[in-house]
Design an enzyme around this catalytic site. Structure first.
Site, short mmCIF file in Angstrom:
data_model
loop_
_atom_site.label_atom_id
_atom_site.label_comp_id
_atom_site.label_asym_id
_atom_site.label_seq_id
_atom_site.Cartn_x
_atom_site.Cartn_y
_atom_site.Cartn_z
N GLY A 142 2.77 18.50 57.34
CA GLY A 142 3.70 19.62 57.27
C GLY A 142 3.83 20.27 58.64
O GLY A 142 3.02 20.06 59.55
N CYS A 143 4.86 21.09 58.79
CA CYS A 143 5.12 21.72 60.10
C CYS A 143 4.05 22.75 60.46
O CYS A 143 3.52 22.75 61.58
CB CYS A 143 6.51 22.34 60.12
SG CYS A 143 6.91 23.37 58.69
N TYR A 144 3.72 23.64 59.51
CA TYR A 144 2.67 24.62 59.79
C TYR A 144 1.32 23.95 60.08
O TYR A 144 0.63 24.33 61.04
CB TYR A 144 2.51 25.59 58.61
CG TYR A 144 3.58 26.64 58.47
CD1 TYR A 144 3.90 27.51 59.51
CD2 TYR A 144 4.27 26.80 57.26
CE1 TYR A 144 4.87 28.48 59.37
CE2 TYR A 144 5.25 27.78 57.11
CZ TYR A 144 5.55 28.62 58.16
OH TYR A 144 6.51 29.59 58.01
N ALA A 147 1.22 22.49 63.80
CA ALA A 147 0.99 23.48 64.85
C ALA A 147 -0.41 24.08 64.77
O ALA A 147 -1.09 24.25 65.78
CB ALA A 147 2.05 24.59 64.77
#
Length: 336
Positions: A142-144, A147
């Site tokens: 996932g994107c979160y 990062a």
């Protein structure tokens, strides 16, 4: 040369996959499977074949790799018919949890393909590159989590932190997907700022599960929507075991990521900026130490649609097939 399929090509991530793969020098044919592809005029190319999902069963065996750009539960539904390609990269959360019970708890969907889970590799190249090299199936992060984990990894790897990490994460509205909702319409997002899924966002268990593979740390995670279309900015606050200066952290992060093409480590006094990662597969990171509280402040910026989704998936494809990781991904930001 590769024949590549994208199932779910009409969403934001599917469109980004199409745009990037179209210029990839090792992709010869690109098959877009979608039942409502309204943007076909944008992607006129001899490389591209646009068809509906019903033709997948006729074509999937001839494809070298298939990207599934579908929502949670949809990839499972698609693959449970037994039509599993030789290699796939899944953009949903359907294969991110090794324990099917954990997936069912977090997403409320029964996992009907537990036999596949052991063969799936979590596709965060900067941490799991060696596993990705020999993988047949990839679960794209996932994107979160992308990062957050890139920000935490150097500290966990060097056993420099403990206890609880606070992750304060801000995303552009494209992270909510293409289908409009009350939160994503212009009147509600413009000149506004709001938290959502406070303390129960589905990406928190994903972050914690990956951390368990490389160390130990508890996570408090609060996501927020900001009035930009693409981009993600994550601020992480985490305790340090020892007396460490900001310069020490800078050197540690530089050492961990010195060979990583897509990771840019900034000096302590600098902050990443969303605008300077827009349209790239970069993750830009800075880390500073607060001597008063003995906490580290880690700042990470990515483009949620690229390093947080489509670009990272293509980076995984490059590793899978033994290409240079930057192949087809070596573009500069959409700046200014």
């Amino acid at each position: 040369m590769l024949k590549v399929g994208i199932v779910g090509a009409s969403g934001y991530v599917g469109l980004e996959l199409t745009r990037i793969l179209l210029r990839h020098p090792q992709v010869d044919k690109l098959y877009l499977f979608s039942d409502h592809f309204e943007d076909s005029w944008v992607f006129k190319s001899e490389k591209i074949f646009i068809t509906d999902r019903s033709t997948y069963s006729e074509l999937y065996k001839d494809l070298d790799v298939v990207f599934f750009a579908l929502g949670s539960g949809e990839t499972l539904g698609f693959l449970s018919k037994g039509e599993i390609p030789e290699r796939f990269i899944d953009m949903s959360a359907d294969f991110r949890f090794k324990n099917p019970g954990e997936y069912e708890r977090v997403y409320g969907i029964k996992h009907n393909m537990p036999e596949i889970l052991e063969k799936v590799v979590y596709g965060l190249p900067e941490i799991f590159r060696d596993k990705i090299k020999g993988a047949q199936y990839i679960a794209n992060p996932g994107c979160y989590p992308t990062a957050s984990l890139l920000g935490l990894f150097p500290l966990i790897k060097n056993n420099l932190t403990y206890g609880n990490a606070i992750i304060d994460a801000k995303s552009g509205i494209s992270g909510a997907g293409r289908k409009p909702t009350d939160k994503s319409i212009y009147g509600n997002i413009a000149e506004n700022y709001q938290a959502y899924s406070i303390l129960n966002h589905r990406h928190q268990p994903e972050i914690e599960n990956v951390i368990k593979e490389i160390g130990y740390l508890r996570v408090l995670f609060v996501p927020q929507l900001i009035p930009v279309f693409r981009g993600m900015f994550v601020s992480i606050y985490v305790p340090l075991r020892d007396e460490i200066t900001s310069e020490d952290l800078y050197q540690i992060f530089k050492e961990v990521y010195e060979d990583e093409y897509f990771i840019k480590v900034l000096p302590p006094s600098c902050s990443p900026e969303i605008k300077k990662v827009r349209g790239t597969n970069w993750a830009v990171i800075s880390a500073q130490a607060d001597k008063n509280t003995k906490n580290a402040v880690i700042l990470v910026a990515i483009d949620n649609l690229i390093k947080g989704a489509a670009g990272q998936a293509i980076q995984n494809m490059n590793i899978m097939f033994g290409f240079a990781e930057s192949l087809g991904l070596d573009f500069l930001p959409l700046y200014p």
